[in-house]
Design an enzyme around this catalytic site. Structure first.
Site, PDB file in Angstrom:
ATOM      1  N   TYR A 101     -13.275   9.242 -28.753  1.00 51.75           N
ATOM      2  CA  TYR A 101     -11.886   9.513 -28.382  1.00 51.75           C
ATOM      3  C   TYR A 101     -11.817  10.279 -27.065  1.00 51.75           C
ATOM      4  CZ  TYR A 101      -7.366  11.889 -28.289  1.00 51.75           C
ATOM      5  OH  TYR A 101      -6.155  12.397 -27.890  1.00 51.75           O
ATOM      6  N   ALA A 117      -1.177   5.941 -26.711  1.00 47.73           N
ATOM      7  CA  ALA A 117      -2.580   6.362 -26.830  1.00 47.73           C
ATOM      8  C   ALA A 117      -3.142   5.955 -28.180  1.00 47.73           C
ATOM      9  CB  ALA A 117      -2.699   7.878 -26.678  1.00 47.73           C
ATOM     10  N   TYR A 118      -4.451   5.791 -28.208  1.00 47.17           N
ATOM     11  CA  TYR A 118      -5.194   5.654 -29.456  1.00 47.17           C
ATOM     12  C   TYR A 118      -5.621   7.068 -29.829  1.00 47.17           C
ATOM     13  CZ  TYR A 118      -8.846   4.214 -32.761  1.00 47.17           C
ATOM     14  OH  TYR A 118      -9.611   4.043 -33.880  1.00 47.17           O
ATOM     15  N   THR A 119      -5.113   7.598 -30.945  1.00 48.20           N
ATOM     16  CA  THR A 119      -5.346   9.003 -31.283  1.00 48.20           C
ATOM     17  C   THR A 119      -6.100   9.210 -32.597  1.00 48.20           C
ATOM     18  OG1 THR A 119      -3.160   9.129 -32.333  1.00 48.20           O
ATOM     19  CG2 THR A 119      -3.308   9.762 -30.008  1.00 48.20           C
ATOM     20  N   ASP A 164      -7.309  17.900 -24.797  1.00 50.93           N
ATOM     21  CA  ASP A 164      -8.362  18.907 -24.740  1.00 50.93           C
ATOM     22  C   ASP A 164      -9.730  18.325 -25.075  1.00 50.93           C
ATOM     23  OD1 ASP A 164      -7.030  18.691 -27.402  1.00 50.93           O
ATOM     24  OD2 ASP A 164      -8.671  19.970 -28.044  1.00 50.93           O
TER      25      ASP A 164
END
Length: 290
Positions: free
Chosen positions: A124, A59-61, A101
């Site tokens: 995001y 993932a790109y976080t 979330d």
């Protein structure tokens, strides 16, 4: 059983690889081996390895950087899951995907269940929601696991940040009006493994979205208090810093954070008999998070 793990160098992926390396035929890949935003590479690896299960922990976080790197965020968080789901569907594999979330706006006062309306506030969250939708469009056999406030031995996280900052400052201000459930990465890994085992045993037939976080819910300020308490007990610090609670408005960021990140974990308990992450227990191993 054959399992493909993507994002093997991340907080959850690294622990998945450690827990599964002797338990199945495993292919664990980081970005240097597989760029999930490259459709041809995804199809090639999945077709050649023929996994029974794909666990997407890539993932790109970088929540704030995503505001200025929209294309990259969507490539990794939306296109990547789409390609993995497409490849999984081709060979009849199950895909398990980690979400967040941030797909909610965080303004609701109640605890978020899986069927509540989504409304991400930033790039995001929007990219992660797009990834969820892409998976559901490309395959029927999928599990999407939404989680929040992840911490663990690897990568960047709030626990590590607090342990670093306390060495530099005597007083620390932490946001006190955002609430959620801190979640230990190792518990997320265990949860994904339990879900795979349940599916493999034929006990499970309900696909879709599940929530999994730690309990009890706390504010970032309360989480910081717990971190410093454990750090003191384990002699990682000599004294607890002067800690103050501030509102979100006093700590502006490029991407707006959800004030309410409390996810309801009832469904995963009912379907898989999986309990929420015990983050207080996980913090007792705080020496591992330095």
């Amino acid at each position: 059983m054959r399992i493909l793990i993507t994002g093997s160098q991340g907080q959850v992926g690294s622990l998945l690889e450690k827990k599964l390396r002797d338990e199945c035929e495993l292919l664990a890949v980081g970005r240097e081996k597989l760029d999930i935003s490259d459709r041809n590479s995804v199809i090639e690896i999945v077709t050649n390895f023929k996994p029974d299960y794909i666990i997407n922990a890539a993932a790109y976080t970088a929540v704030d950087k995503a505001e200025s790197e929209e294309a990259l965020a969507f490539a990794i968080n939306s296109d990547g899951p789409s390609f993995l789901a497409e490849a999984a569907n081709r060979i009849g594999a199950v895909i398990l995907h980690i979400s967040t979330d941030y797909v909610f706006d965080g303004n609701d006062e109640s605890i978020y269940t899986e069927n509540m309306s989504v409304g991400p506030q930033g790039i995001y969250g929007k990219s992660k929601l797009a990834g969820e939708k892409a998976i559901a469009e490309k395959t029927d056999k999928y599990i999407i696991l939404r989680t929040a406030w992840v911490f663990g031995e690897c990568g960047h996280n709030f626990v590590k940040t607090m342990l670093r900052i306390v060495k530099e400052r005597d007083s620390i201000a932490v946001v006190g009006d955002q609430y959620g459930g801190p979640t230990y990465a190792g518990d997320i890994a265990d949860t994904l493994i339990k879900m795979v085992e349940s599916i493999a045993s034929g006990k499970h037939s309900r696909w879709g979205i599940y929530h999994y976080t730690g309990m009890p819910y706390v504010s970032w300020y309360e989480f910081a208090e717990a971190i410093f308490s454990q750090a003191l007990e384990h002699t990682l610090i000599k004294k607890v810093p002067s800690l103050s609670s501030i509102p979100s408005s006093a700590y502006p960021t490029p991407a707006k954070r959800p004030k309410n990140s409390r996810l309801d974990c009832t469904k995963i308990k009912e379907q898989f008999d999986i309990e929420p992450s015990d983050w207080k227990l996980a913090l007792k191993e705080i020496s591992n998070y330095k």
